[in-house]
Design a protein around this motif. Structure first.
Motif, mmCIF file in Angstrom:
data_model
loop_
_atom_site.group_PDB
_atom_site.id
_atom_site.type_symbol
_atom_site.label_atom_id
_atom_site.label_comp_id
_atom_site.label_asym_id
_atom_site.label_seq_id
_atom_site.Cartn_x
_atom_site.Cartn_y
_atom_site.Cartn_z
ATOM 1 N N SER A 92 24.103 -28.026 44.266
ATOM 2 C CA SER A 92 24.731 -28.369 42.986
ATOM 3 C C SER A 92 26.204 -28.004 43.107
ATOM 4 N N TYR A 93 27.000 -28.346 42.096
ATOM 5 C CA TYR A 93 28.414 -27.956 42.147
ATOM 6 C C TYR A 93 28.913 -27.572 40.763
ATOM 7 N N LEU A 94 29.910 -26.699 40.737
ATOM 8 C CA LEU A 94 30.523 -26.250 39.483
ATOM 9 C C LEU A 94 31.473 -27.332 38.999
ATOM 10 N N GLU A 95 31.219 -27.826 37.799
ATOM 11 C CA GLU A 95 31.852 -29.053 37.319
ATOM 12 C C GLU A 95 33.374 -29.042 37.415
ATOM 13 N N LYS A 96 34.014 -27.987 36.930
ATOM 14 C CA LYS A 96 35.478 -27.946 36.929
ATOM 15 C C LYS A 96 36.026 -26.819 37.804
ATOM 16 N N GLY A 97 35.209 -26.354 38.717
ATOM 17 C CA GLY A 97 35.659 -25.437 39.749
ATOM 18 C C GLY A 97 36.201 -24.115 39.254
ATOM 19 N N MET A 98 37.128 -23.559 40.035
ATOM 20 C CA MET A 98 37.698 -22.257 39.723
ATOM 21 C C MET A 98 38.449 -22.264 38.397
ATOM 22 N N GLN A 99 38.958 -23.415 38.022
ATOM 23 C CA GLN A 99 39.635 -23.513 36.724
ATOM 24 C C GLN A 99 38.665 -23.193 35.588
ATOM 25 N N GLU A 100 37.443 -23.708 35.709
ATOM 26 C CA GLU A 100 36.422 -23.415 34.696
ATOM 27 C C GLU A 100 35.965 -21.964 34.779
ATOM 28 N N TRP A 101 35.753 -21.476 36.004
ATOM 29 C CA TRP A 101 35.295 -20.096 36.180
ATOM 30 C C TRP A 101 36.306 -19.107 35.609
ATOM 31 N N SER A 102 37.582 -19.449 35.702
ATOM 32 C CA SER A 102 38.624 -18.540 35.206
ATOM 33 C C SER A 102 38.578 -18.381 33.692
ATOM 34 N N GLN A 103 37.845 -19.253 33.006
ATOM 35 C CA GLN A 103 37.787 -19.214 31.542
ATOM 36 C C GLN A 103 36.405 -18.834 31.027
ATOM 37 N N PHE A 104 35.577 -18.260 31.909
ATOM 38 C CA PHE A 104 34.228 -17.858 31.519
ATOM 39 C C PHE A 104 34.205 -16.395 31.087
ATOM 40 N N TYR A 105 33.524 -16.121 29.970
ATOM 41 C CA TYR A 105 33.420 -14.766 29.425
ATOM 42 C C TYR A 105 31.944 -14.380 29.297
ATOM 43 N N HIS A 106 31.653 -13.125 29.646
ATOM 44 C CA HIS A 106 30.275 -12.644 29.562
ATOM 45 C C HIS A 106 30.231 -11.338 28.762
ATOM 46 N N PRO A 107 29.600 -11.345 27.565
ATOM 47 C CA PRO A 107 29.503 -10.105 26.787
ATOM 48 C C PRO A 107 28.352 -9.224 27.260
ATOM 49 N N ALA A 108 28.587 -7.920 27.286
ATOM 50 C CA ALA A 108 27.546 -6.953 27.644
ATOM 51 C C ALA A 108 27.606 -5.791 26.658
ATOM 52 N N THR A 109 26.477 -5.439 26.084
ATOM 53 C CA THR A 109 26.437 -4.332 25.127
ATOM 54 C C THR A 109 26.530 -2.999 25.870
ATOM 55 N N VAL A 110 27.515 -2.200 25.498
ATOM 56 C CA VAL A 110 27.707 -0.879 26.111
ATOM 57 C C VAL A 110 26.821 0.145 25.429
ATOM 58 N N VAL A 111 26.829 0.131 24.091
ATOM 59 C CA VAL A 111 26.047 1.116 23.346
ATOM 60 C C VAL A 111 25.694 0.558 21.971
ATOM 61 N N THR A 112 24.498 0.890 21.523
ATOM 62 C CA THR A 112 24.081 0.570 20.157
ATOM 63 C C THR A 112 23.625 1.861 19.500
ATOM 64 N N GLU A 113 24.349 2.267 18.475
ATOM 65 C CA GLU A 113 23.969 3.444 17.702
ATOM 66 C C GLU A 113 23.516 2.971 16.321
ATOM 67 N N GLU A 114 23.152 3.910 15.468
ATOM 68 C CA GLU A 114 22.609 3.537 14.163
ATOM 69 C C GLU A 114 23.588 2.663 13.377
ATOM 70 N N ARG A 115 24.857 3.008 13.393
ATOM 71 C CA ARG A 115 25.833 2.245 12.610
ATOM 72 C C ARG A 115 27.055 1.853 13.441
ATOM 73 N N LEU A 116 26.843 1.751 14.730
ATOM 74 C CA LEU A 116 27.945 1.375 15.612
ATOM 75 C C LEU A 116 27.411 0.594 16.802
ATOM 76 N N LYS A 117 28.051 -0.508 17.098
ATOM 77 C CA LYS A 117 27.718 -1.278 18.302
ATOM 78 C C LYS A 117 29.008 -1.566 19.038
ATOM 79 N N LEU A 118 29.009 -1.323 20.347
ATOM 80 C CA LEU A 118 30.203 -1.527 21.162
ATOM 81 C C LEU A 118 29.857 -2.526 22.260
ATOM 82 N N ILE A 119 30.588 -3.642 22.277
ATOM 83 C CA ILE A 119 30.328 -4.717 23.240
ATOM 84 C C ILE A 119 31.554 -4.901 24.124
ATOM 85 N N GLN A 120 31.320 -4.975 25.437
ATOM 86 C CA GLN A 120 32.381 -5.276 26.392
ATOM 87 C C GLN A 120 32.296 -6.762 26.740
#
Length: 374
Positions: A92-120
């Motif tokens: 397979s191939y990446l449709e718009k190449g490195m240009q597309e990859w450079s604009q990709f974002y991936h959220p990851a949850t660092v911590v979830t507390e009772e009233r606080l959530k921190l996402i990177q």
């Protein structure tokens, strides 16, 4: 039958499981900047090598694994993928190449507390990290990149309203989305005024706000002056436990002090930051930087971060208390500057405007804001 086309999100999912990437750009471009991951195998064979029927070229490729072909913008990758498909490879191939990859974002949850959530939010191709801190339906965004829809979608998913936006410093390797995101959401945009001299952008001087509180509980957001990377750099301390350190402290290094042309002068500020300001923080504080330089810095939790005590133990320069030696170490290993950094700085200050296409072009390439002395 047409060759399978994938997008950046699908590629990231494949990388998480394990995949072979065939990068068909020129070797110089590949060495400068490539897709990385803990579970991927990366091969670089320029596309023109596939134009000749040379069995030695194809012998380098696995027959029993999926191959994703990558190029700069997608065209060459499609051509090579079609050749491989005809020869029976699983490709397979990446449709718009490195240009597309450079604009990709991936959220990851660092911590979830009772009233606080921190996402990177990890912009993997750039090694850029931004953050969303959520409490009781309100959100603070720290160091957003220019693709503001990523933060709007994340806030909607978390059922939160973006109320505060902070840039820890004037960025040099990517275009900030802070001001635009504030205009879109009605949130307040904060940055140190010393970073914005000559700017006509609307912002709230961060130095006027020692603490921010939002949500129905106290979420103490303390702006800790940590100059050195830039004169007005700050780190954001959330609830005395999480240090969003901007470009001051990294998991494996420190922010480079040379981008203002005053390397030795700013190195003195960096020294004071490390051995006076940061020295007062507990070893248990979790450091969450705005950049990383190596994919290995992504920990088992899926985010980039480490306890301050562990960083102090493993990071040689943070143990170098001799000021002169510290200065020599910092100024002697700064390396290449971020591509187009002078123009990017002026865009972030608001003195220059560019099109989205030009912005993409300016941002192409890796992060070079970190100094590694791990």
């Amino acid at each position: 039958m047409a060759v399978k086309v994938i997008n950046a999100k699908e590629l990231h999912e494949k990388i998480e499981k394990g995949v072979v990437i065939l990068d068909v750009r020129n070797p110089e471009d590949y060495q400068e900047w490539k897709i990385e991951g803990k579970n991927l195998t990366s091969l670089n064979i320029p596309y023109f090598d596939f134009l000749e029927e040379n069995d030695e070229v194809f012998a380098q490729l696995p027959n029993d694994e999926e191959i994703v072909v990558i190029c700069a913008k997608g065209g060459s990758a499609q051509m090579v993928a079609e050749i491989l498909d005809q020869k029976g490879y699983n490709v397979s191939y990446l449709e718009k190449g490195m240009q597309e990859w450079s604009q990709f974002y991936h959220p990851a949850t660092v911590v979830t507390e009772e009233r606080l959530k921190l996402i990177q939010v990890n912009r993997l191709a750039k090694g850029c990290l931004s953050y969303m801190v959520i409490s009781e339906g309100q959100a603070l965004v720290v160091d957003p990149n220019r693709h503001i829809d990523e933060y709007l979608k994340l806030a909607e998913k978390e059922n939160a309203k973006i109320a505060h936006i902070i840039d820890t410093h004037l960025h040099a390797d990517h275009i900030s989305g802070g001001h635009e995101l504030a205009e879109k959401t009605g949130a307040t945009y904060y940055i140190s005024s010393s970073e914005m001299q000559g700017s006509n952008l609307r912002y709230e001087p961060l130095e006027n706000h020692k603490k921010l509180q939002f949500g129905s509980v106290e979420v103490q957001v303390i702006a800790v002056p940590t100059p050195g990377h830039t004169p007005g750099s700050v780190s954001i301390l959330v609830n005395d436990k999480y240090l969003l350190s901007g470009d001051t402290i990294f998991v494996g290094g420190l922010g480079r002090p040379d981008l203002g042309g005053k390397a030795r002068e700013w190195a003195q500020s960096l020294y004071d930051t490390v051995f006076k300001t940061i020295a007062n923080l507990s070893d248990d504080v979790l450091v969450l930087p705005s950049h990383y330089a190596d994919i290995k810095e992504i920990n088992e939790g899926g985010y980039v971060g480490a306890r301050l005590g562990d960083i102090r133990k493993s990071n040689e320069i943070m143990r170098t208390e001799d000021r002169k030696q510290f200065t020599e170490m910092v100024t002697g290993t700064v390396g290449a500057t971020p591509p187009n950094y002078e123009e990017i700085v002026e865009i972030n200050r608001g003195t220059v405007e560019v099109s989205a296409e030009k912005a993409t072009e300016l941002e192409i390439g890796p992060n070079r804001c970190a100094l590694h002395h791990a």
